[in-house]
Write a protein that holds these residues in place. Structure first.
Motif, PDB file in Angstrom:
ATOM      1  N   LEU A  50       0.923  -1.054  -0.049  1.00 41.40           N
ATOM      2  CA  LEU A  50       0.053  -0.151  -0.046  1.00 41.40           C
ATOM      3  C   LEU A  50       0.899   1.170  -0.040  1.00 41.40           C
ATOM      4  N   TYR A  51       0.711   1.984  -1.054  1.00 40.44           N
ATOM      5  CA  TYR A  51       1.548   3.314  -1.104  1.00 40.44           C
ATOM      6  C   TYR A  51       0.810   4.694  -0.547  1.00 40.44           C
ATOM      7  N   LEU A  52       1.370   5.420   0.164  1.00 42.15           N
ATOM      8  CA  LEU A  52       0.856   6.472   0.609  1.00 42.15           C
ATOM      9  C   LEU A  52       1.302   7.749   0.111  1.00 42.15           C
ATOM     10  N   ASN A  53       0.406   8.294  -0.964  1.00 45.51           N
ATOM     11  CA  ASN A  53       1.033   9.750  -1.494  1.00 45.51           C
ATOM     12  C   ASN A  53       0.505  10.855  -0.582  1.00 45.51           C
ATOM     13  N   ILE A  54       1.724  11.471  -0.051  1.00 41.10           N
ATOM     14  CA  ILE A  54       1.415  12.611   1.066  1.00 41.10           C
ATOM     15  C   ILE A  54       1.968  13.819   0.406  1.00 41.10           C
ATOM     16  N   CYS A  68       5.438   6.879  -0.695  1.00 39.62           N
ATOM     17  CA  CYS A  68       6.023   7.289  -2.054  1.00 39.62           C
ATOM     18  C   CYS A  68       4.551   7.547  -3.146  1.00 39.62           C
ATOM     19  N   GLY A  69       4.766   8.761  -3.479  1.00 41.18           N
ATOM     20  CA  GLY A  69       3.424   9.289  -4.144  1.00 41.18           C
ATOM     21  C   GLY A  69       4.535   9.934  -5.477  1.00 41.18           C
ATOM     22  N   TYR A  70       3.795  11.237  -5.943  1.00 36.73           N
ATOM     23  CA  TYR A  70       4.243  12.040  -6.873  1.00 36.73           C
ATOM     24  C   TYR A  70       5.028  13.249  -6.264  1.00 36.73           C
ATOM     25  N   GLY A  71       5.489  13.191  -5.077  1.00 38.25           N
ATOM     26  CA  GLY A  71       6.598  13.991  -4.509  1.00 38.25           C
ATOM     27  C   GLY A  71       7.477  13.465  -3.536  1.00 38.25           C
ATOM     28  N   GLU A  72       8.249  14.277  -3.019  1.00 42.13           N
ATOM     29  CA  GLU A  72       9.402  13.757  -1.931  1.00 42.13           C
ATOM     30  C   GLU A  72       8.626  13.720  -0.443  1.00 42.13           C
ATOM     31  N   PRO A  73       8.550  12.192  -0.025  1.00 37.44           N
ATOM     32  CA  PRO A  73       7.665  12.165   1.135  1.00 37.44           C
ATOM     33  C   PRO A  73       8.302  12.752   2.450  1.00 37.44           C
ATOM     34  N   LEU A  74       9.819  12.969   2.381  1.00 38.76           N
ATOM     35  CA  LEU A  74      10.408  13.277   3.528  1.00 38.76           C
ATOM     36  C   LEU A  74      10.119  14.764   3.583  1.00 38.76           C
ATOM     37  N   ILE A  75       9.867  15.566   2.850  1.00 42.04           N
ATOM     38  CA  ILE A  75       9.297  16.867   3.017  1.00 42.04           C
ATOM     39  C   ILE A  75       8.344  16.866   4.068  1.00 42.04           C
ATOM     40  N   LYS A  99       3.610   1.135  13.026  1.00 37.00           N
ATOM     41  CA  LYS A  99       4.816   0.228  13.843  1.00 37.00           C
ATOM     42  C   LYS A  99       4.340  -0.462  15.052  1.00 37.00           C
ATOM     43  N   ALA A 100       3.373   0.304  15.636  1.00 35.23           N
ATOM     44  CA  ALA A 100       2.957  -0.482  16.898  1.00 35.23           C
ATOM     45  C   ALA A 100       1.970  -1.382  16.595  1.00 35.23           C
ATOM     46  N   LYS A 101       1.529  -1.722  15.182  1.00 31.94           N
ATOM     47  CA  LYS A 101       0.417  -2.868  14.814  1.00 31.94           C
ATOM     48  C   LYS A 101       1.408  -3.735  13.972  1.00 31.94           C
ATOM     49  N   GLY A 102       2.821  -3.528  14.121  1.00 31.12           N
ATOM     50  CA  GLY A 102       3.658  -4.615  13.460  1.00 31.12           C
ATOM     51  C   GLY A 102       3.678  -4.786  12.059  1.00 31.12           C
ATOM     52  N   ILE A 103       3.306  -3.368  11.291  1.00 37.42           N
ATOM     53  CA  ILE A 103       3.534  -3.368   9.932  1.00 37.42           C
ATOM     54  C   ILE A 103       4.891  -3.021   9.421  1.00 37.42           C
ATOM     55  N   ARG A 104       5.389  -3.618   8.468  1.00 38.89           N
ATOM     56  CA  ARG A 104       6.785  -3.393   7.755  1.00 38.89           C
ATOM     57  C   ARG A 104       6.571  -2.002   7.094  1.00 38.89           C
ATOM     58  N   LEU A 105       7.446  -1.077   7.268  1.00 37.27           N
ATOM     59  CA  LEU A 105       7.648   0.360   6.492  1.00 37.27           C
ATOM     60  C   LEU A 105       8.669   0.571   5.593  1.00 37.27           C
ATOM     61  N   ARG A 106       8.347   1.220   4.472  1.00 37.09           N
ATOM     62  CA  ARG A 106       9.389   1.585   3.587  1.00 37.09           C
ATOM     63  C   ARG A 106       9.113   3.000   3.161  1.00 37.09           C
ATOM     64  N   ILE A 107      10.259   3.808   3.012  1.00 37.14           N
ATOM     65  CA  ILE A 107      10.184   5.038   2.161  1.00 37.14           C
ATOM     66  C   ILE A 107      11.016   4.952   0.918  1.00 37.14           C
ATOM     67  N   ASN A 108      10.464   5.552  -0.194  1.00 36.25           N
ATOM     68  CA  ASN A 108      11.040   5.756  -1.310  1.00 36.25           C
ATOM     69  C   ASN A 108      11.457   7.323  -1.448  1.00 36.25           C
ATOM     70  N   THR A 109      12.465   7.757  -1.496  1.00 34.29           N
ATOM     71  CA  THR A 109      13.114   9.065  -1.100  1.00 34.29           C
ATOM     72  C   THR A 109      14.161   9.399  -2.404  1.00 34.29           C
ATOM     73  N   ASN A 110      14.346  10.624  -2.715  1.00 37.97           N
ATOM     74  CA  ASN A 110      15.512  11.206  -3.222  1.00 37.97           C
ATOM     75  C   ASN A 110      16.449  11.385  -2.368  1.00 37.97           C
ATOM     76  N   GLY A 111      16.769  11.126  -1.198  1.00 40.33           N
ATOM     77  CA  GLY A 111      18.100  11.160  -0.463  1.00 40.33           C
ATOM     78  C   GLY A 111      18.075  12.625   0.037  1.00 40.33           C
ATOM     79  N   HIS A 112      17.167  13.592  -0.192  1.00 40.26           N
ATOM     80  CA  HIS A 112      17.635  14.809   0.300  1.00 40.26           C
ATOM     81  C   HIS A 112      17.073  15.230   1.732  1.00 40.26           C
ATOM     82  N   GLY A 113      16.584  14.326   2.418  1.00 41.81           N
ATOM     83  CA  GLY A 113      15.840  14.496   3.795  1.00 41.81           C
ATOM     84  C   GLY A 113      16.878  15.329   4.629  1.00 41.81           C
ATOM     85  N   ASN A 114      18.202  15.072   4.878  1.00 42.76           N
ATOM     86  CA  ASN A 114      18.678  15.832   5.627  1.00 42.76           C
ATOM     87  C   ASN A 114      19.053  17.487   5.004  1.00 42.76           C
TER      88      ASN A 114
END
Length: 456
Positions: free
Chosen positions: A269-273, A324-331, A344-359
């Protein structure tokens, strides 16, 4: 084209408002964003937007009326902000040229509206007149890069331009750029990337040079676009193309079909934020279509934490949740952390697709914060050299740092804290995929090749 800043509720249009809207359409201005300056004008602006399909609105308190903002007013604005035609908060900011209210009142008002924008997940429209340093300081202190926005009728210098580019802000350019004495502004605009410019008239004020002394209106915006094309030595069509795309992604105007906050690919399930991004990649599909695998991803507005929780009712139905959506999620770091904690409290695995600009976006090391919840992070290295990256990805940080080196540092930091790190590259004609694989090997992380021109 889109006029992103107009005051159509102004009494100067009472005798011919319908004709002004018609002339705008006939001159190629498809959408108008009407700007609120106080509670009364914001209410009038919403009414106008509800009457005309092609008009959207912002709500806010101009610095001249800063003394009118109270807790009661704030609550009223919060309620108004849920209207689907409201696309931003503002105009708000600081005006030290005509100090009709104290600097203290203006700052308090400015901060309150940035907080309101955070709460409603809306961008801001910033008024800045002779207050560049304080505007920048407050934007940074209030973490405004997470909501984004536009510097209205931009009049800052090159230093301010670079600072605001790094924060992901857009710059709206109006009639003043056509004035013969606007030499400094014209010099700055030559340096401003076209993918961060939007058009405005500020009508009924500030008409372009050929209409000086007349009441301004949105049909005159063509003269502004022509001047930008002249200054940047590009075709008028390119100015029209980019400023329209930029305005649509900032204000989400013209979205007709319902867009998706979440969408399923395989059993993830992808979240477009957010649709905002710190890159303007030449190969990005979003500049040609709003759709991925049949899902419309151009958001009408950015989701709040409540929207995310309402959307993901049964997270255990999926193998993983992917930001992951049409933008950079770490914004939208705070939204990720808040929702990831719940998942995470429900035991779900989580992934982030990012351009690496978070810092770079947050100007600090955010990786330890992510490591509390994230199982996998996929980072778009995209190319095999820094020069190719700059040409293909056109980052908002291009004038500030060596982006490619900073991304490698981010990858190595992720490797210290996050269980699985993957770097990806797109097999565009100019990219050496084998060299990208070697870079991944040197960094001791996994590698994935992405197919040029295919999304998802």
């Amino acid at each position: 084209m889109i006029d992103t800043h107009i005051h159509l509720e102004d009494k100067k249009y009472d005798s011919d408002r319908e004709d002004v809207i018609r002339r705008a359409k006939e001159s190629g201005v498809d959408y108008l964003v009407n700007i609120g300056t106080c509670l009364e004008s914001s209410i009038q602006s919403i009414a106008l937007s509800e009457k005309y399909e092609n008009i959207y609105t912002t709500i806010g308190v101009h610095p001249h009326y800063a003394n009118t903002m109270s807790e009661e007013t704030y609550d009223k604005f919060f309620a108004l902000g849920k209207n689907p035609k409201v696309v931003a908060i503002g105009e708000t900011g600081l005006d030290y040229y005509r100090s009709t209210t104290s600097k203290e009142a203006q700052e308090k008002n400015f901060r309150a509206q940035i907080k309101l924008a955070h709460k409603l997940a809306l961008p801001i429209v910033v008024h800045d007149r002779d207050a560049h340093n304080d505007v920048l300081r407050i934007l940074k202190e209030e973490n405004a890069q997470e909501i984004g926005g536009v510097l209205h009728c931009f009049s800052g210098n090159e230093m301010m331009m670079k600072e605001c580019l790094d924060m992901g802000f857009y710059f709206s350019i109006g009639g003043t750029i056509t004035y013969p004495n606007s030499v400094k502004l014209q010099s700055t605009i030559k340096l401003l990337p076209i993918y961060r410019i939007i058009l405005e008239t500020d009508a009924p004020y500030l008409p372009p040079q050929s209409k000086r002394g007349m009441r301004n209106e949105p049909s005159y915006i063509v003269e502004v676009a022509q001047k930008i094309a002249e200054l940047k030595n590009i075709e008028l069509a390119e100015v029209e193309h980019w400023t329209t795309i930029n305005a649509k992604y900032l204000f989400r105007v013209g979205v007709e079909e319902a867009s998706k906050i979440s969408y399923k690919i395989r059993n993830s399930l992808y979240l477009n934020i957010t649709n905002r991004c710190s890159n303007t990649c030449t190969f990005c599909a979003r500049y040609n279509s709003d759709f991925v695998r049949g899902h419309n991803l151009r958001l009408k507005r950015e989701p709040t934490i409540e929207d995310i929780m309402n959307e993901v009712k049964n997270p255990n139905d999926y193998d993983e949740i992917v930001y992951c959506g049409y933008g950079e999620p770490l914004i939208r770091l705070n939204l990720i952390l808040e929702s990831a904690k719940i998942f995470k409290a429900k035991g779900i695995r989580l992934r982030i697709n990012t351009n690496g600009h978070g810092n770079m976006i947050h100007n600090r090391n955010i990786v330890p914060e992510l490591a509390r919840y994230i199982d996998t992070i996929s980072i778009s290295l995209n190319t095999d050299t820094a020069d190719k990256y700059d040409k293909l990805c056109q980052s908002q940080f291009a004038q500030s740092v060596s982006i490619y080196d900073e991304m490698k540092k981010f990858i190595l930091e992720c490797k210290k804290h996050i269980p699985k790190v993957v770097v990806t590259a797109v097999d565009a004609p100019s990219v050496d995929i084998e060299q990208c694989k070697n870079i991944a090997k040197e960094l001791a992380v996994d590698f994935k090749q992405r197919t040029y021109g295919i999304v998802g």
